[in-house]
Design an enzyme around this catalytic site. Sequence first.
Site, PDB file in Angstrom:
ATOM      1  N   SER A  67      -2.310  -4.895   2.013  1.00 41.92           N
ATOM      2  CA  SER A  67      -0.869  -5.064   2.233  1.00 41.92           C
ATOM      3  C   SER A  67      -0.023  -4.146   1.343  1.00 41.92           C
ATOM      4  O   SER A  67       1.155  -3.946   1.622  1.00 41.92           O
ATOM      5  CB  SER A  67      -0.459  -6.520   2.008  1.00 41.92           C
ATOM      6  OG  SER A  67      -0.655  -6.886   0.661  1.00 41.92           O
ATOM      7  N   TYR A  68      -0.605  -3.572   0.297  1.00 40.97           N
ATOM      8  CA  TYR A  68       0.154  -2.657  -0.559  1.00 40.97           C
ATOM      9  C   TYR A  68       0.389  -1.316   0.146  1.00 40.97           C
ATOM     10  O   TYR A  68       1.295  -0.579  -0.209  1.00 40.97           O
ATOM     11  CB  TYR A  68      -0.574  -2.382  -1.873  1.00 40.97           C
ATOM     12  CG  TYR A  68      -0.806  -3.567  -2.775  1.00 40.97           C
ATOM     13  CD1 TYR A  68      -0.298  -4.827  -2.497  1.00 40.97           C
ATOM     14  CD2 TYR A  68      -1.576  -3.423  -3.919  1.00 40.97           C
ATOM     15  CE1 TYR A  68      -0.541  -5.899  -3.332  1.00 40.97           C
ATOM     16  CE2 TYR A  68      -1.819  -4.496  -4.755  1.00 40.97           C
ATOM     17  CZ  TYR A  68      -1.300  -5.726  -4.462  1.00 40.97           C
ATOM     18  OH  TYR A  68      -1.553  -6.781  -5.300  1.00 40.97           O
ATOM     19  N   GLY A  69      -0.495  -0.977   1.083  1.00 40.92           N
ATOM     20  CA  GLY A  69      -0.341   0.275   1.816  1.00 40.92           C
ATOM     21  C   GLY A  69      -0.661   1.513   1.005  1.00 40.92           C
ATOM     22  O   GLY A  69      -0.212   2.610   1.344  1.00 40.92           O
TER      23      GLY A  69
END
Length: 92
Positions: free
Chosen positions: A48-50
């Site tokens: 989710s941090y990408g």
Amino acid sequence: MEYRTLKNGIRMPMEGFGVFQVKDFETCKESVLNAIKTGYRLIDTAASYGNEDAVGAAVKEAIEAGLCTREELFITSKMWVAEDTLPTMKTL
């Protein structure tokens, strides 16, 4: 640095470098590379941090530069509960 010995005999560092909210590729890559240069061997990220590509690029560069080996590094990642990683009881 404090370590814990895992059941397989590998020593894992208890302190790591986190990359939460480091969205820019180059900033993240350089941050991780500098962390490895200063002795960090545990890098914490999440899908989710990408920024997993930037973490990977930094790890690759550090290994190619001889700063560390892949075996010395721990790359931890997290998943959201919504990501179905285990079969449900109905499918067992």
